[in-house]
Design a protein around this motif. Sequence first.
Motif, PDB file in Angstrom:
ATOM      1  N   PHE A 270      -2.741  -7.052   6.115  1.00 57.28           N
ATOM      2  CA  PHE A 270      -2.936  -5.655   5.707  1.00 57.28           C
ATOM      3  C   PHE A 270      -1.960  -4.677   6.355  1.00 57.28           C
ATOM      4  O   PHE A 270      -1.553  -3.711   5.735  1.00 57.28           O
ATOM      5  N   ILE A 271      -1.615  -4.933   7.608  1.00 58.14           N
ATOM      6  CA  ILE A 271      -0.764  -3.945   8.279  1.00 58.14           C
ATOM      7  C   ILE A 271       0.674  -4.448   8.428  1.00 58.14           C
ATOM      8  O   ILE A 271       1.619  -3.719   8.135  1.00 58.14           O
ATOM      9  N   GLY A 272       0.826  -5.699   8.840  1.00 58.91           N
ATOM     10  CA  GLY A 272       2.176  -6.249   9.044  1.00 58.91           C
ATOM     11  C   GLY A 272       3.010  -6.189   7.773  1.00 58.91           C
ATOM     12  O   GLY A 272       4.139  -5.682   7.780  1.00 58.91           O
ATOM     13  N   THR A 273       2.461  -6.697   6.671  1.00 60.95           N
ATOM     14  CA  THR A 273       3.243  -6.704   5.422  1.00 60.95           C
ATOM     15  C   THR A 273       3.534  -5.263   4.962  1.00 60.95           C
ATOM     16  O   THR A 273       4.628  -4.973   4.480  1.00 60.95           O
ATOM     17  N   THR A 274       2.560  -4.380   5.163  1.00 56.23           N
ATOM     18  CA  THR A 274       2.743  -2.979   4.748  1.00 56.23           C
ATOM     19  C   THR A 274       3.914  -2.339   5.495  1.00 56.23           C
ATOM     20  O   THR A 274       4.792  -1.697   4.900  1.00 56.23           O
ATOM     21  N   VAL A 275       3.924  -2.540   6.814  1.00 50.38           N
ATOM     22  CA  VAL A 275       4.987  -1.932   7.626  1.00 50.38           C
ATOM     23  C   VAL A 275       6.331  -2.595   7.322  1.00 50.38           C
ATOM     24  O   VAL A 275       7.364  -1.920   7.207  1.00 50.38           O
ATOM     25  N   MET A 276       6.300  -3.921   7.141  1.00 52.35           N
ATOM     26  CA  MET A 276       7.576  -4.604   6.892  1.00 52.35           C
ATOM     27  C   MET A 276       8.220  -4.102   5.597  1.00 52.35           C
ATOM     28  O   MET A 276       9.417  -3.791   5.567  1.00 52.35           O
TER      29      MET A 276
ATOM     30  N   THR B 101       6.780   4.916  11.514  1.00 46.20           N
ATOM     31  CA  THR B 101       7.503   4.421  10.336  1.00 46.20           C
ATOM     32  C   THR B 101       6.643   4.540   9.080  1.00 46.20           C
ATOM     33  O   THR B 101       7.121   4.943   8.019  1.00 46.20           O
ATOM     34  N   THR B 102       5.348   4.177   9.202  1.00 43.42           N
ATOM     35  CA  THR B 102       4.493   4.251   8.005  1.00 43.42           C
ATOM     36  C   THR B 102       4.318   5.710   7.580  1.00 43.42           C
ATOM     37  O   THR B 102       4.355   6.020   6.388  1.00 43.42           O
ATOM     38  N   ILE B 103       4.131   6.592   8.546  1.00 38.00           N
ATOM     39  CA  ILE B 103       3.958   8.004   8.186  1.00 38.00           C
ATOM     40  C   ILE B 103       5.238   8.535   7.537  1.00 38.00           C
ATOM     41  O   ILE B 103       5.209   9.232   6.535  1.00 38.00           O
TER      42      ILE B 103
ATOM     43  N   TRP C  85      -0.364  -0.917  -2.067  1.00 35.86           N
ATOM     44  CA  TRP C  85       0.571  -0.757  -0.950  1.00 35.86           C
ATOM     45  C   TRP C  85       0.687   0.720  -0.554  1.00 35.86           C
ATOM     46  O   TRP C  85       0.675   1.073   0.627  1.00 35.86           O
ATOM     47  N   ALA C  86       0.772   1.578  -1.565  1.00 37.18           N
ATOM     48  CA  ALA C  86       0.892   3.012  -1.278  1.00 37.18           C
ATOM     49  C   ALA C  86      -0.320   3.488  -0.478  1.00 37.18           C
ATOM     50  O   ALA C  86      -0.195   4.268   0.479  1.00 37.18           O
ATOM     51  N   PHE C  87      -1.484   3.013  -0.859  1.00 37.92           N
ATOM     52  CA  PHE C  87      -2.716   3.396  -0.159  1.00 37.92           C
ATOM     53  C   PHE C  87      -2.705   2.853   1.277  1.00 37.92           C
ATOM     54  O   PHE C  87      -3.037   3.571   2.234  1.00 37.92           O
ATOM     55  N   LEU C  88      -2.290   1.614   1.421  1.00 41.47           N
ATOM     56  CA  LEU C  88      -2.211   1.029   2.768  1.00 41.47           C
ATOM     57  C   LEU C  88      -1.202   1.799   3.622  1.00 41.47           C
ATOM     58  O   LEU C  88      -1.443   2.088   4.800  1.00 41.47           O
ATOM     59  N   LEU C  89      -0.072   2.144   3.022  1.00 42.61           N
ATOM     60  CA  LEU C  89       1.013   2.793   3.762  1.00 42.61           C
ATOM     61  C   LEU C  89       0.633   4.215   4.181  1.00 42.61           C
ATOM     62  O   LEU C  89       0.934   4.648   5.290  1.00 42.61           O
ATOM     63  N   ARG C  90      -0.027   4.921   3.288  1.00 45.25           N
ATOM     64  CA  ARG C  90      -0.342   6.322   3.593  1.00 45.25           C
ATOM     65  C   ARG C  90      -1.616   6.475   4.412  1.00 45.25           C
ATOM     66  O   ARG C  90      -1.696   7.349   5.282  1.00 45.25           O
ATOM     67  N   ILE C  91      -2.609   5.661   4.090  1.00 45.97           N
ATOM     68  CA  ILE C  91      -3.922   5.908   4.680  1.00 45.97           C
ATOM     69  C   ILE C  91      -4.347   4.821   5.680  1.00 45.97           C
ATOM     70  O   ILE C  91      -4.535   5.099   6.874  1.00 45.97           O
ATOM     71  N   VAL C  92      -4.483   3.597   5.155  1.00 42.90           N
ATOM     72  CA  VAL C  92      -5.114   2.549   5.969  1.00 42.90           C
ATOM     73  C   VAL C  92      -4.301   2.232   7.231  1.00 42.90           C
ATOM     74  O   VAL C  92      -4.818   2.285   8.350  1.00 42.90           O
TER      75      VAL C  92
END
Length: 463
Positions: A56-62, A405-407, A436-443
């Motif tokens: 959930f987080i690693g792939t999102t940030v990568m 980076t995500t922000i 992905w957009a939801f994970l990147l912005r919020i989660v």
Amino acid sequence: MSTTVENRGQFGSKIGFILSAAGSAVGLGNIWKFPGKAYNCGGGAFLIIYILMVVFIGTTVMLGEFVIGRKTQKNAIGAIRELNAKYSWIGGLGVLTGFIILCYYCQVGGWTIKYIVGYITEVSTIYADPMAYFLNNLLGADRFPVQGAIIYPLIFIFLTAFIISRGVAEGIEKMSKILMPLLFIVLIGLTIRSCTLPGADAGLAYMLHFDASTINANAFLVALGQAFFSLSLGMGVMITYASYLSKDENLVSNTGIVCFLDTCVALLAGFMIIPAVFATGIDPGMGGGFAFATLAGVFMSIPGGTIFGCLFYFLLFFAAVTSSTSILEGTVAFLVEEKGMERKKTVVVVSIVLFIIGIFYTLSQAHMNLKGIWISREGISYPIFGDFMEYLTDRLLLPLGALTTTIFAGWIWGTENAIKEATSDGKYKFALAPVWAFLLRIVAPIAIAIIIIAGMFLGMSIS
Ligand code: PFF
């Protein structure tokens, strides 16, 4: 791959990029760090938390780092500056984090060389008492650890610096086409042997048993920091790598492949080391050395173990070099491209500084459980701040790098731009783009922020 601005090449093939990114990701973090964290944080439950963090987080940030890098075709700081100059400090934070990591990474990288030599020249001494071998030779007990802190790290740093300054990273990447798959095969073989050692079943049970009582804030924090470390995230390294990619590459599938490979190696290493810990009775509380010491129990038990030991440490050393070069390149590229320093001189100066700081890491390791500020060896006192480097990077700087980076990607640059880049302007399908957009912005930002804050209220434990 050369990273100078004047000569920005591109990856010739998809496999070249995957190998470089996976080469940076797979390293000491997977084999030396991960098993100890899995052991200390409760085995089975930790594995699940770790996998959730990666998915959930690693792939999102990568993917966030990949899109920034490919869009701008620049190093981490230059890339962020191009998208929004006010935020280039995010790249600077990453470079600082990478530098601190490199200080201790090169010490442990040096230890792998000692083990290559050890398995060739004095395997009977290793087998006689694997933990004593590690402590005496690398940590030095009450003596100053000349081999563990000076000689072998120096060789490792020299090799890393040589590769960077001569721009021969391309050659290293070619070699990784053969050596990384070989490492994978050797790991599988050793894992099977380790799991079948007498007494290993308790270790296997420990790794497969889900004990809900071991789930706590600390386990989440450790899993998150470890995931970022292992995937080489939060330092801009993946931004730099992706800056060499062409629009023809599918960033989404590349993200999946790199995260999958890296996690497989970490899990394999966990199932190689922990069953062996139970079979050999080595105390994992002994600090960073237990992974080195426990493996002796596996090599001892197989025919041709000496040769396998040597091969394994050579492959581990190689995996470490492909990671250390990726970090050093980040620091050097920053000083050369942003501060106008001369490349060769920069490599030398950075190497000397990181070598000196790194010494304190090894000095501190022998005294993991010691409280206080000073340790005394041969009558001289040294400060114990070495462990603090790992604490600072894994628990604070890496999550902070990933958070910013995500922000940046999700809010400042914006998910619309990010998705456009991720799909190569619509060339590739990305069905999960809204997720992905939801994970990147919020989660991801909320989860990382909660974990960082929780970490500040937890104790000094880094494991
Ligand atoms: N991911 C590497 C490992 O697991 O050993 C370490 C690492 C490489 C961390 C590159 C950070 C980095 F930028």
